[in-house]
Design a protein around this motif. Structure first.
Motif, PDB file in Angstrom:
ATOM      1  N   ARG A   9     -25.307  19.603  62.170  1.00 20.98           N
ATOM      2  CA  ARG A   9     -25.848  20.821  61.590  1.00 20.98           C
ATOM      3  C   ARG A   9     -24.999  21.287  60.408  1.00 20.98           C
ATOM      4  O   ARG A   9     -25.515  21.643  59.346  1.00 20.98           O
ATOM      5  N   ALA A  10     -23.690  21.262  60.595  1.00 21.45           N
ATOM      6  CA  ALA A  10     -22.778  21.722  59.537  1.00 21.45           C
ATOM      7  C   ALA A  10     -22.834  20.790  58.331  1.00 21.45           C
ATOM      8  O   ALA A  10     -22.823  21.248  57.185  1.00 21.45           O
ATOM      9  N   VAL A  11     -22.921  19.491  58.586  1.00 16.77           N
ATOM     10  CA  VAL A  11     -23.003  18.530  57.471  1.00 16.77           C
ATOM     11  C   VAL A  11     -24.308  18.761  56.703  1.00 16.77           C
ATOM     12  O   VAL A  11     -24.326  18.797  55.473  1.00 16.77           O
ATOM     13  N   ALA A  12     -25.397  18.968  57.425  1.00 14.44           N
ATOM     14  CA  ALA A  12     -26.691  19.215  56.771  1.00 14.44           C
ATOM     15  C   ALA A  12     -26.620  20.477  55.913  1.00 14.44           C
ATOM     16  O   ALA A  12     -27.091  20.488  54.772  1.00 14.44           O
ATOM     17  N   ALA A  13     -26.020  21.531  56.453  1.00 14.58           N
ATOM     18  CA  ALA A  13     -25.918  22.787  55.700  1.00 14.58           C
ATOM     19  C   ALA A  13     -25.101  22.571  54.431  1.00 14.58           C
ATOM     20  O   ALA A  13     -25.478  23.031  53.355  1.00 14.58           O
ATOM     21  N   ARG A  14     -23.993  21.839  54.551  1.00 11.43           N
ATOM     22  CA  ARG A  14     -23.136  21.601  53.380  1.00 11.43           C
ATOM     23  C   ARG A  14     -23.856  20.776  52.317  1.00 11.43           C
ATOM     24  O   ARG A  14     -23.635  20.960  51.117  1.00 11.43           O
ATOM     25  N   LEU A  15     -24.719  19.851  52.753  1.00 15.94           N
ATOM     26  CA  LEU A  15     -25.436  18.996  51.795  1.00 15.94           C
ATOM     27  C   LEU A  15     -26.720  19.649  51.291  1.00 15.94           C
ATOM     28  O   LEU A  15     -27.384  19.115  50.402  1.00 15.94           O
ATOM     29  N   GLY A  16     -27.108  20.774  51.884  1.00 21.53           N
ATOM     30  CA  GLY A  16     -28.401  21.372  51.549  1.00 21.53           C
ATOM     31  C   GLY A  16     -29.551  20.515  52.032  1.00 21.53           C
ATOM     32  O   GLY A  16     -30.650  20.520  51.473  1.00 21.53           O
TER      33      GLY A  16
END
Ligand code: C5P
Length: 225
Positions: free
Chosen positions: A21-28
């Motif tokens: 989830r955090a990686v997805a948020a950081r990558l948009g």
């Protein structure tokens, strides 16, 4: 950068949901929790008295279900027959029963098809981080980055105990043991997720914080794009 597909697999308590989830948020990027698709079928069958051992009936339910998979990393939303389900999917009733659904090969084929639709749509858009048990090997063997997130048993029991019971003392860890250890053993009969397949990078989060683990995965993404 171009839209990326990042696949993260791992056992219960490895931290794959929080990390993905955090990686997805950081990558948009979008976020797909493939476990939620199995949980949704399990939940619906329990609610509607479909016997989980009746494999053809469960497979038919999986094919017929109106399943909407939201992909917002800050609040992934699953709708089953139009009804928003969140906590319903994470009860210990569903956690204890879900392996019976996940070991049904016809259910796996149907859910893989639906998961793949989300990935293919995201590939032409914002990209996606998807996580589960067989995303690196079966759902998206063609992902740009494939990670097997592992952690030792003690770390996994502590994390799951904190999530479920709000504490990680010895009693709480014991109470989560069945869900973590037994469920992974049952799940591993259909998909191997303790050994990294060819081309899959293992990240061991036992001694890492969430932020450090997210940074480790992001570093792999940056190297791939
Ligand atoms: O990740 P989560 O605990 O929500 O997954 C719930 C269950 O769904 C797992 O225990 C497993 O039985 C099944 N699953 C699977 N393949 C995936 C993701 C989850 O079999 N890709």
């Amino acid at each position: 950068h171009r839209p990326v597909v990042v696949a993260v697999d791992g056992p219960s308590g490895s931290g794959k949901s929080s990390v993905s989830r955090a990686v997805a948020a950081r990558l948009g990027a979008e976020y797909l929790d493939t476990g939620a698709t199995f949980r949704a079928v399990c939940w619906w069958c329990l609610e509607n008295d479909v016997d989980l051992e009746d494999r053809p009936a469960v497979a038919e339910a999986a094919r017929q279900l109106d399943l909407e998979l939201g992909t917002d990393p800050t609040g992934p939303t699953v709708r089953v027959q139009g009804r928003l389900v969140a906590e319903e999917l994470r009860t210990s009733r569903v956690s204890s029963a879900v392996s019976a659904v996940a070991t049904n090969l016809d259910v796996r084929a149907e859910l893989r098809r639906r998961q793949r639709e989300v990935v293919d749509a995201a590939r032409g858009g914002r990209g996606v981080v998807l996580e589960g048990r067989d995303t690196t090997t079966v759902v998206t063997p063609d992902a740009d980055v494939r990670v097997l997130l592992v952690a030792d048993e003690d770390a996994r029991l502590r994390r799951r105990a904190r999530d479920v019971h709000g504490t990680d003392d010895a009693a709480a860890r014991e109470r989560t043991r069945d869900e973590v250890v037994r469920r992974d053993r049952d799940d591993s009969t259909v998909s191997e997720f303790s050994v990294a397949a060819d081309g899959v990078v293992t990240v061991d989060s036992s001694a890492l914080t969430l932020e450090e683990t997210v940074d480790a995965v992001l570093a792999l993404v940056l190297r791939a794009v």
